[in-house]
Design a protein around this motif. Sequence first.
Motif, PDB file in Angstrom:
ATOM      1  N   GLN A 228      17.211  50.967 -44.799  1.00  0.00           N
ATOM      2  CA  GLN A 228      16.224  49.901 -44.612  1.00  0.00           C
ATOM      3  C   GLN A 228      15.833  49.307 -45.963  1.00  0.00           C
ATOM      4  O   GLN A 228      15.164  49.957 -46.764  1.00  0.00           O
ATOM      5  N   PRO A 229      16.229  48.049 -46.256  1.00  0.00           N
ATOM      6  CA  PRO A 229      15.816  47.412 -47.502  1.00  0.00           C
ATOM      7  C   PRO A 229      14.299  47.228 -47.555  1.00  0.00           C
ATOM      8  O   PRO A 229      13.674  46.851 -46.550  1.00  0.00           O
ATOM      9  N   LEU A 230      13.712  47.507 -48.727  1.00  0.00           N
ATOM     10  CA  LEU A 230      12.262  47.421 -48.886  1.00  0.00           C
ATOM     11  C   LEU A 230      11.842  46.334 -49.863  1.00  0.00           C
ATOM     12  O   LEU A 230      11.093  45.440 -49.512  1.00  0.00           O
ATOM     13  N   THR A 231      12.306  46.432 -51.100  1.00  0.00           N
ATOM     14  CA  THR A 231      11.887  45.472 -52.119  1.00  0.00           C
ATOM     15  C   THR A 231      12.950  45.370 -53.192  1.00  0.00           C
ATOM     16  O   THR A 231      13.757  46.289 -53.382  1.00  0.00           O
ATOM     17  N   GLU A 232      12.972  44.247 -53.905  1.00  0.00           N
ATOM     18  CA  GLU A 232      13.958  43.992 -54.948  1.00  0.00           C
ATOM     19  C   GLU A 232      13.245  43.769 -56.270  1.00  0.00           C
ATOM     20  O   GLU A 232      12.253  43.030 -56.327  1.00  0.00           O
ATOM     21  N   VAL A 233      13.721  44.412 -57.324  1.00  0.00           N
ATOM     22  CA  VAL A 233      13.071  44.320 -58.631  1.00  0.00           C
ATOM     23  C   VAL A 233      14.119  43.975 -59.687  1.00  0.00           C
ATOM     24  O   VAL A 233      15.295  44.293 -59.535  1.00  0.00           O
ATOM     25  N   PRO A 234      13.716  43.309 -60.794  1.00  0.00           N
ATOM     26  CA  PRO A 234      14.668  42.965 -61.843  1.00  0.00           C
ATOM     27  C   PRO A 234      15.035  44.177 -62.690  1.00  0.00           C
ATOM     28  O   PRO A 234      14.242  45.107 -62.844  1.00  0.00           O
ATOM     29  N   VAL A 235      16.250  44.141 -63.259  1.00  0.00           N
ATOM     30  CA  VAL A 235      16.663  45.183 -64.199  1.00  0.00           C
ATOM     31  C   VAL A 235      16.716  44.651 -65.632  1.00  0.00           C
ATOM     32  O   VAL A 235      17.060  45.387 -66.553  1.00  0.00           O
TER      33      VAL A 235
END
Length: 346
Positions: A228-235
């Motif tokens: 289940q995808p939750l959140t996306e953050v930058p690297v």
Amino acid sequence: MADGARRAFIGSFTAAGGPGIVTAAVAPDGGLTALSAVDGLPDPSYLALAADGRTLYAVSETDEGAVAALRVAGDRLEPAGGPVPVAASGPTHLGLFDGHLLTANYGSGSVTAVPVRPDGTLARSASGVFEHSGSGPHPQRQQGPHTHQVQPDPSGRWAVAVDLGTDSVLVCTLTDGTPVLHREIALRPGSGPRHLAFHPDGRHAYVLNELSPTLLVCRWDADGGVLQPLTEVPVLPGAPAGDAYPSGIAVSPDGRRLWTATRGEDVLSVLALDAPSGGGRTQPRLLATVPCGGRWPRDLTEANGVLYVANERSGDVTWFATDPDTGLPQRGGSLPVTAASCLVLR
């Protein structure tokens, strides 16, 4: 090789002048010293080690596509049978699952299963191939499926494959030696997922995107085989100045830190895994980026507090000691390996 001696095995692209597979001694501080090389397999770009450490498996990332088994014999590797065709092109990753060696075939966008015999050698042919379909919005990179990674989940019940071309993660099982799709999880269009790493808690996973420098946090349900995808953050701390293609990902054994490598920018990113409201350290927070020690870091491995970076275009494997509190890497040294592509440790 003395009992308990640590060894590293380094893959490379022979078509770019690489030496094949290099065996290296690992010093107590993590430093590497080359011992030998074997070059009988074209483009052994990715490796996997059997659980008992006695057999090493390698892809041959060519248009024809093959895998091979090699015995760990002292400080050398010895072929354990000839290459086995995978009935697909461009195998770029492999993993052991349910008595089989699975390959993620980037060129064909498929997953192949090859039976592993009790002695660790491979059957003479693949037992089955899962053919994937689909595409994404990127006009050059996503015209069709491009499976980039396959591995077992922590429970050992599922094989999880990442498809860059279709922006999806595939959860599979094996039926009569053939990979069978259980569930496909759609991710953000155009994200170009490359590699996935599980959190030590077995309940979360992180998907590193190649076509956008981001990390997708997911919840993993091993009972149902559901991601289940939750959140996306930058690297990266800001918009990249030029090309930026994330490649490798590693999670610390204690689950407190996560590292990624990004080609083009040629940096390692350090992320803290902070505790969300639901408990457990899972939410990434970018702490810093540091130079990767070379050019075009293709793969990243963590072991015993040391990060190893296979820098493909500068032709070296660089190692970094990681601070136990902050996770920040400090460069220790490097080993020249032309067209280095990956590293696994025994």
